[in-house]
Design an enzyme around this catalytic site. Structure first.
Site, PDB file in Angstrom:
ATOM      1  N   GLU A 102      39.395  44.539  45.097  1.00 51.21           N
ATOM      2  CA  GLU A 102      38.082  43.975  44.807  1.00 51.21           C
ATOM      3  C   GLU A 102      37.957  42.535  45.262  1.00 51.21           C
ATOM      4  O   GLU A 102      38.891  41.759  45.121  1.00 51.21           O
ATOM      5  CB  GLU A 102      37.809  44.064  43.296  1.00 51.21           C
ATOM      6  CG  GLU A 102      37.420  45.473  42.919  1.00 51.21           C
ATOM      7  CD  GLU A 102      37.181  45.655  41.435  1.00 51.21           C
ATOM      8  OE1 GLU A 102      36.512  46.628  41.086  1.00 51.21           O
ATOM      9  OE2 GLU A 102      37.646  44.839  40.636  1.00 51.21           O
TER      10      GLU A 102
ATOM     11  N   CYS B 122      35.711  35.150  45.660  1.00 52.61           N
ATOM     12  CA  CYS B 122      36.952  35.284  44.899  1.00 52.61           C
ATOM     13  C   CYS B 122      37.767  36.404  45.559  1.00 52.61           C
ATOM     14  O   CYS B 122      37.343  37.553  45.592  1.00 52.61           O
ATOM     15  CB  CYS B 122      36.597  35.619  43.451  1.00 52.61           C
ATOM     16  SG  CYS B 122      38.028  35.796  42.399  1.00 52.61           S
TER      17      CYS B 122
ATOM     18  N   CYS C 108      50.022  39.089  31.941  1.00 47.67           N
ATOM     19  CA  CYS C 108      49.348  38.161  31.040  1.00 47.67           C
ATOM     20  C   CYS C 108      48.495  39.002  30.094  1.00 47.67           C
ATOM     21  O   CYS C 108      47.756  39.884  30.531  1.00 47.67           O
ATOM     22  CB  CYS C 108      48.503  37.184  31.835  1.00 47.67           C
ATOM     23  SG  CYS C 108      49.491  36.274  33.048  1.00 47.67           S
TER      24      CYS C 108
HETATM   25 FE1  SF4 Z   1      46.935  36.258  37.123  1.00 47.83          FE
HETATM   26 FE2  SF4 Z   1      48.393  37.024  34.988  1.00 47.83          FE
HETATM   27 FE3  SF4 Z   1      46.267  38.448  35.695  1.00 47.83          FE
HETATM   28 FE4  SF4 Z   1      48.440  38.498  37.211  1.00 47.83          FE
HETATM   29  S1  SF4 Z   1      48.296  39.270  35.113  1.00 47.83           S
HETATM   30  S2  SF4 Z   1      46.329  38.293  37.924  1.00 47.83           S
HETATM   31  S3  SF4 Z   1      49.190  36.391  36.975  1.00 47.83           S
HETATM   32  S4  SF4 Z   1      46.250  36.308  34.993  1.00 47.83           S
END
Ligand code: SF4
Ligand code: SAH
Length: 389
Positions: free
Chosen positions: A109, A122, A133
């Site tokens: 995307e 983006c 995360c």
């Molecule tokens: Fe960024 Fe963490 Fe999402 Fe990966 S999991 S895209 S490091 S915010």
């Protein structure tokens, strides 16, 4: 462990069904070598560069500065490929999200966020992300592979196609800025990101300046200096917590590269000055990281680092374990940071109705079954185990 070692690099077939090679994504040197290898002159590379990256041409027949036999030869051997657009959604606020299918069937995307006289694209660097995360939907995806340089570049070129900006006007471009803030961790796929961005920055082509490009990282400390030295783009760091204790939980990469190392790497980021600051992204999670004490600790943590702080109201996705902080909490937090002398704009969520806001990419709807929840928990556990090993 090397920083790019997490995701498998899947090299795409660089040719189409007729065995013709895709020219998009080759560096200038590679394009010259390519021309020489098929018995064409070196300067053909410069001509092609102009047509491909300045004019956005995908058809050799259009490239009228080349003699007809040369055009025909090129068309026999090469293509200027674009990914397939699977969906093209426009939000009520004008934000557009494109789902692009790469030749191996994987979807990626990119999101375009228009403003009055400019616009930001983006861009994604990976399919999925190896990190987990807790507030990010991309982190719950099992499948991960690096995008190659042509696939990263193709997102920019496709956006230009869709916005009708070939050749791009010098002023008032709708694609004026790029943020590497889509799916994936760009510093885990540094080589491909760097190669693509160098082509994007090239003044004879797409020509978007390094000052208008921001790379966002979760904090891959060993790659930060190289990124600054070679690309010198703006750096954004996803901070989101001010103690190792909390950051270890919400951003597991912190167990590898803890806050002190991260802040040191920020302090040493090449080209940093008061005119060129690091952006610290801070997602506002209700009752988790949004108290006045957190704000004061944040100010203390960043002491001496030229910084601005971008407060991001949490964007929900199916099964997310957090909620967005209240407007009041965000306001109080922002005031504390602001009074300490740091700019602290609150990022307005854009494109929420099409799930295009930060951390929502590839999310389908907001409903989830218990089995789906369990599946997500499984993916996170597997990926965390891989990160720890
Ligand atoms: Fe960024 Fe963490 Fe999402 Fe990966 S999991 S895209 S490091 S915010
Ligand atoms: N992997 C890189 C870049 C992609 S994420 C990184 O982590 O920096 C881009 C930004 O969106 C990051 O700051 C990320 O922490 C934030 N983000 C992720 N999920 C979010 C969510 N659900 N709501 C708000 N911001 C989110």
């Amino acid at each position: 462990m090397s920083a790019s070692h997490h995701a498998s690099t899947f090299v795409l077939p660089a040719t189409d069904a007729d065995g013709r090679k895709n020219l998009v994504g080759l560096s200038r040197d590679e394009l010259e070598a390519e021309m020489l290898s098929v018995g064409l002159e070196k300067f053909r590379a410069r001509q092609l560069w102009h047509w491909i990256y300045h004019r956005g041409s995908t058809d050799f027949a259009e490239m009228t500065t080349l003699a007809k036999p040369v055009r025909e030869k090129l068309a026999d051997l090469y293509v200027v490929a674009r990914p397939t657009v699977v969906t093209d959604l426009t939000s009520t606020d004008g934000t557009r999200k494109w789902l692009l299918r790469m030749p191996d069937g994987q979807d990626v995307e990119s999101v375009h966020i228009p403003e009055t006289d400019r616009g930001t694209l983006c861009v994604s660097s990976q399919v999925g992300c190896t990190l987990t995360c807790r507030f990010c939907h991309t982190g719950t995806q099992r499948l991960v592979r690096n995008l190659d340089s042509s696939e990263i570049l193709a997102q920019v070129m496709l956006a230009r196609d869709m916005l009708g900006e070939w050749p791009a006007p010098p002023d008032g471009r709708m694609l004026s800025n790029i943020v590497m803030m889509g799916m994936g961790e760009p510093l885990f796929n540094y080589e491909n990101v760097a190669k693509a961005l160098k082509i994007v920055m090239d003044g004879d082509g797409i020509s978007i300046s390094k000052r208008r490009i921001t790379l966002s990282t979760s904090g891959v400390v060993p790659m930060m200096e190289r990124c600054g030295q070679e690309l010198n783009v703006n750096l954004a760091v996803s901070l989101h917590a001010v103690t190792d204790e909390l950051r270890n939980i919400i951003m597991p990469i912190n167990r590898k590269y803890p806050l002190r190392e991260l802040i040191d790497a920020c302090r040493n980021y090449p080209g940093l000055s008061n005119a060129r600051r690091i952006t610290f992204e801070y997602v506002m999670l209700k009752g988790v990281n949004d108290t006045p004490a957190d704000a004061r600790a944040l100010v203390k943590l960043l002491e001496g680092v030229p910084a601005k702080i971008n407060l991001i109201p949490f964007n929900p996705w199916p099964g997310a374990p957090y909620e967005r902080s209240t407007d009041r909490a965000i306001q109080v937090f922002g005031d504390i940071v602001n009074n300490a002398g740091y700019a602290s704009p609150v990022r307005t969520p854009r494109g929420e109705d099409i799930m295009a806001a930060c951390g929502q990419l590839k999310s389908a709807s907001l409903r989830l079954t218990a089995a789906e929840r369990a599946a997500i928990a499984n993916v996170i556990a597997e990926k965390d185990a891989a990160l720890a090993s």
